[in-house]
Scaffold this motif. Structure first.
Motif, PDB file in Angstrom:
ATOM      1  N   ARG A   1      14.671  -0.438   5.134  1.00 48.16           N
ATOM      2  CA  ARG A   1      14.760  -0.200   3.607  1.00 48.16           C
ATOM      3  C   ARG A   1      14.361  -1.902   2.922  1.00 48.16           C
ATOM      4  NH1 ARG A   1      16.575   3.008  -0.877  1.00 48.16           N
ATOM      5  NH2 ARG A   1      17.668   1.301  -2.406  1.00 48.16           N
ATOM      6  N   GLU A   2      15.023  -2.238   3.655  1.00 47.35           N
ATOM      7  CA  GLU A   2      15.224  -4.139   3.179  1.00 47.35           C
ATOM      8  C   GLU A   2      13.815  -4.760   3.190  1.00 47.35           C
ATOM      9  OE1 GLU A   2      18.663  -3.316   3.567  1.00 47.35           O
ATOM     10  OE2 GLU A   2      17.781  -3.598   4.944  1.00 47.35           O
ATOM     11  N   MET A   3      12.574  -4.526   4.484  1.00 46.35           N
ATOM     12  CA  MET A   3      11.853  -5.140   4.639  1.00 46.35           C
ATOM     13  C   MET A   3      10.756  -4.187   3.864  1.00 46.35           C
ATOM     14  SD  MET A   3      12.124  -4.308   9.056  1.00 46.35           S
ATOM     15  CE  MET A   3      12.972  -5.728   9.903  1.00 46.35           C
ATOM     16  N   ASN A   4      10.480  -2.856   3.599  1.00 48.97           N
ATOM     17  CA  ASN A   4      10.022  -2.057   2.776  1.00 48.97           C
ATOM     18  C   ASN A   4       9.494  -2.891   1.611  1.00 48.97           C
ATOM     19  OD1 ASN A   4       8.159   0.324   2.881  1.00 48.97           O
ATOM     20  ND2 ASN A   4       9.719   1.647   1.669  1.00 48.97           N
ATOM     21  N   GLU A   5      11.476  -2.768   1.167  1.00 52.79           N
ATOM     22  CA  GLU A   5      11.155  -3.635   0.496  1.00 52.79           C
ATOM     23  C   GLU A   5      10.715  -4.787  -0.313  1.00 52.79           C
ATOM     24  OE1 GLU A   5      14.914  -5.293  -3.888  1.00 52.79           O
ATOM     25  OE2 GLU A   5      14.798  -4.880  -1.968  1.00 52.79           O
ATOM     26  N   PHE A   6      10.339  -5.648   0.612  1.00 53.56           N
ATOM     27  CA  PHE A   6       9.905  -6.437   0.845  1.00 53.56           C
ATOM     28  C   PHE A   6       8.326  -6.773   0.190  1.00 53.56           C
ATOM     29  CE2 PHE A   6       7.614 -10.427   2.705  1.00 53.56           C
ATOM     30  CZ  PHE A   6       8.546 -11.506   1.951  1.00 53.56           C
ATOM     31  N   GLY A   7       7.970  -5.639   1.865  1.00 59.44           N
ATOM     32  CA  GLY A   7       6.349  -5.618   1.535  1.00 59.44           C
ATOM     33  C   GLY A   7       5.963  -5.400   0.298  1.00 59.44           C
ATOM     34  N   TRP A   8       6.460  -4.372  -0.623  1.00 57.17           N
ATOM     35  CA  TRP A   8       6.399  -3.984  -1.874  1.00 57.17           C
ATOM     36  C   TRP A   8       6.082  -4.737  -2.145  1.00 57.17           C
ATOM     37  CZ3 TRP A   8       3.047  -0.337  -2.739  1.00 57.17           C
ATOM     38  CH2 TRP A   8       3.384   1.036  -1.233  1.00 57.17           C
ATOM     39  N   ARG A   9       7.273  -5.858  -2.313  1.00 61.58           N
ATOM     40  CA  ARG A   9       6.838  -6.552  -3.664  1.00 61.58           C
ATOM     41  C   ARG A   9       6.614  -7.609  -3.345  1.00 61.58           C
ATOM     42  NH1 ARG A   9      12.637  -7.936  -2.854  1.00 61.58           N
ATOM     43  NH2 ARG A   9      11.328  -9.958  -1.258  1.00 61.58           N
ATOM     44  N   SER A  10       5.813  -7.717  -2.064  1.00 60.07           N
ATOM     45  CA  SER A  10       4.631  -8.684  -2.081  1.00 60.07           C
ATOM     46  C   SER A  10       3.465  -8.067  -2.465  1.00 60.07           C
ATOM     47  CB  SER A  10       4.757  -8.839  -0.635  1.00 60.07           C
ATOM     48  OG  SER A  10       5.289  -9.462   0.346  1.00 60.07           O
ATOM     49  N   VAL A  11       3.213  -7.314  -2.891  1.00 63.01           N
ATOM     50  CA  VAL A  11       1.961  -6.487  -3.614  1.00 63.01           C
ATOM     51  C   VAL A  11       2.110  -5.946  -4.162  1.00 63.01           C
ATOM     52  CG1 VAL A  11       0.656  -3.846  -2.865  1.00 63.01           C
ATOM     53  CG2 VAL A  11       1.774  -5.173  -0.714  1.00 63.01           C
ATOM     54  N   LEU A  12       3.403  -6.024  -5.077  1.00 53.68           N
ATOM     55  CA  LEU A  12       3.373  -5.244  -6.254  1.00 53.68           C
ATOM     56  C   LEU A  12       3.860  -6.899  -7.802  1.00 53.68           C
ATOM     57  CD1 LEU A  12       4.601  -1.943  -6.590  1.00 53.68           C
ATOM     58  CD2 LEU A  12       2.142  -2.841  -6.671  1.00 53.68           C
ATOM     59  N   GLY A  13       4.367  -7.345  -6.918  1.00 51.53           N
ATOM     60  CA  GLY A  13       5.276  -9.309  -7.662  1.00 51.53           C
ATOM     61  C   GLY A  13       5.910  -8.161  -8.878  1.00 51.53           C
ATOM     62  N   ASP A  14       5.780  -8.552 -10.112  1.00 56.55           N
ATOM     63  CA  ASP A  14       6.953  -8.391 -11.140  1.00 56.55           C
ATOM     64  C   ASP A  14       6.216  -7.215 -11.585  1.00 56.55           C
ATOM     65  OD1 ASP A  14       8.778 -10.277 -10.134  1.00 56.55           O
ATOM     66  OD2 ASP A  14       6.966 -11.588 -12.067  1.00 56.55           O
ATOM     67  N   ASN A  15       5.254  -5.984 -11.027  1.00 62.96           N
ATOM     68  CA  ASN A  15       4.970  -4.987 -11.323  1.00 62.96           C
ATOM     69  C   ASN A  15       5.723  -4.093 -10.942  1.00 62.96           C
ATOM     70  OD1 ASN A  15       3.896  -2.909 -12.814  1.00 62.96           O
ATOM     71  ND2 ASN A  15       1.428  -3.372 -11.664  1.00 62.96           N
ATOM     72  N   ILE A  16       6.325  -3.433 -10.485  1.00 59.20           N
ATOM     73  CA  ILE A  16       7.261  -2.405 -10.157  1.00 59.20           C
ATOM     74  C   ILE A  16       7.575  -1.129 -11.248  1.00 59.20           C
ATOM     75  CG2 ILE A  16       7.603  -3.705  -8.218  1.00 59.20           C
ATOM     76  CD1 ILE A  16      11.023  -3.769  -9.374  1.00 59.20           C
ATOM     77  N   GLY A  17       7.668  -1.335 -12.625  1.00 63.31           N
ATOM     78  CA  GLY A  17       7.457  -0.101 -13.453  1.00 63.31           C
ATOM     79  C   GLY A  17       6.352   0.570 -13.007  1.00 63.31           C
ATOM     80  N   ASP A  18       6.400   1.664 -14.443  1.00 63.54           N
ATOM     81  CA  ASP A  18       5.527   2.650 -14.306  1.00 63.54           C
ATOM     82  C   ASP A  18       3.237   1.937 -14.596  1.00 63.54           C
ATOM     83  OD1 ASP A  18       7.899   3.617 -15.201  1.00 63.54           O
ATOM     84  OD2 ASP A  18       6.991   4.103 -17.647  1.00 63.54           O
TER      85      ASP A  18
END
Length: 322
Positions: free
Chosen positions: A212-229
């Motif tokens: 789960r933690e690796m997954n979160e890091f991966g998505w944050r790398s792709v999306l940056g701060d854009n994790i909302g709607d």
């Protein structure tokens, strides 16, 4: 508090224990993973009668995107095509990662394999990665005749992050009405940036292939701060409101992995929209098990199921034999 969770297939535990532990993901680790030694493409092609062609296709912003085209030397005109999108958390890997998987389909079906080197996060973000893959697919469809490919038999396939990108490319092609995709094969795909399923929570904080933690890091790398709607469904396909009109789909996952529940949900939503999807969950399989350890029995069964499905997709009405 640790949630109860499905265990790993006993036969997989032996080779899994021999894998080096993965340190917490960060810039230095990502750089190490990008330079981790991998079997050369020449070693995969040795002993096979294959023509190899390298091209570069312009991305939307003009950046050249490398494609490798691997064709059987004895192929007939109008061969099927597998457009392969590699995994690696959208942060590492290249167009030759896990190339042994689609090469099995080249051997089995005489398919032309085209594999794409999309740009990686965090250097690029948002829809850039999926759009790189889409531009490569467009080029393949537009040049199908010259490549000896039947444009009606192009299969988009990928594993892990590549499976998620394959799903995004397929949504993009549907919405733009081009190109025609005959089928999509999504192996343990990375589909949902929200990372909030039961299976995601079950495989949290563990020393695993993908947590789960690796997954979160991966998505944050792709999306940056854009994790909302504002996250695009082309990047995080689970967000798509409408899964109707998709080509026939294959999805698989292990029961002991983060992506299990989001993959089941995606298949269920395709069915709810009137589409066709084949779903396989492999008991005791962790993330990427069939690619890492193909000789283990559950892995061999998983790869055989993919090949059997492709056989039905690529030749839906075979001559009946006694």
């Amino acid at each position: 508090m640790n949630l109860p969770r499905p265990g790993i297939d006993p036969e997989l535990l032996v080779p899994l224990a021999e894998l080096p532990s993965m340190p917490p993901l960060g810039p230095e680790v990502i750089e190490q993973l990008r330079h981790f030694p991998q079997p050369s493409i020449e070693s995969h092609l040795e002993g096979r009668a294959i023509e190899r062609r390298e091209v570069a296709v312009p991305a939307t912003d003009g950046t050249p995107i490398p494609l490798s085209i691997l064709s059987p030397t004895d192929r007939a005109a109008g061969a099927p095509c597998v457009y392969w999108i590699h995994g690696g958390g959208m942060m590492w890997g290249d167009r030759y990662s896990n190339i042994d998987v689609p090469l099995e389909w080249l051997d089995q079906f005489g398919a032309v394999v085209v594999t794409v080197d999309y740009r990686l996060a965090p250097e690029v973000t948002g829809t850039t990665l999926v759009d790189d893959c889409y531009q490569g697919l467009l080029w393949v469809a537009e040049n199908a005749v010259d490549l000896g490919i039947d444009p009606a038999r192009i299969v988009v396939a990928g594993a892990s992050a590549g499976g998620g990108l394959a799903a995004g490319v397929t949504l993009m092609a549907r919405d733009r009405n081009t190109p025609t995709i005959a089928a999509q094969l999504l192996s343990c795909p990375m589909l949902d940036h929200r990372n909030d399923t039961t299976s995601s929570r079950q495989y949290s904080g563990l020393d695993g292939v993908w947590t789960r933690e690796m997954n979160e890091f991966g998505w944050r790398s792709v999306l940056g701060d854009n994790i909302g709607d504002d996250v695009s469904a082309y990047v995080s396909p689970a967000l798509a409101d409408d899964l109707s009109g998709l080509p026939t789909t294959y999805i698989d996952a292990g029961t002991a992995e983060v992506f299990r529940d989001e993959d089941v949900s995606y298949a269920s939503r395709i069915w709810a929209a009137g589409g066709q999807a084949e779903l396989h969950l492999w008991a005791g399989g962790f993330h990427g098990f069939s690619a890492l350890f193909p000789e283990v029995r559950v892995s061999a069964a998983a790869r055989r199921a993919q090949t059997d499905w492709l056989a039905r997709v690529l030749d839906p009405s075979p001559d009946l034999k006694d």
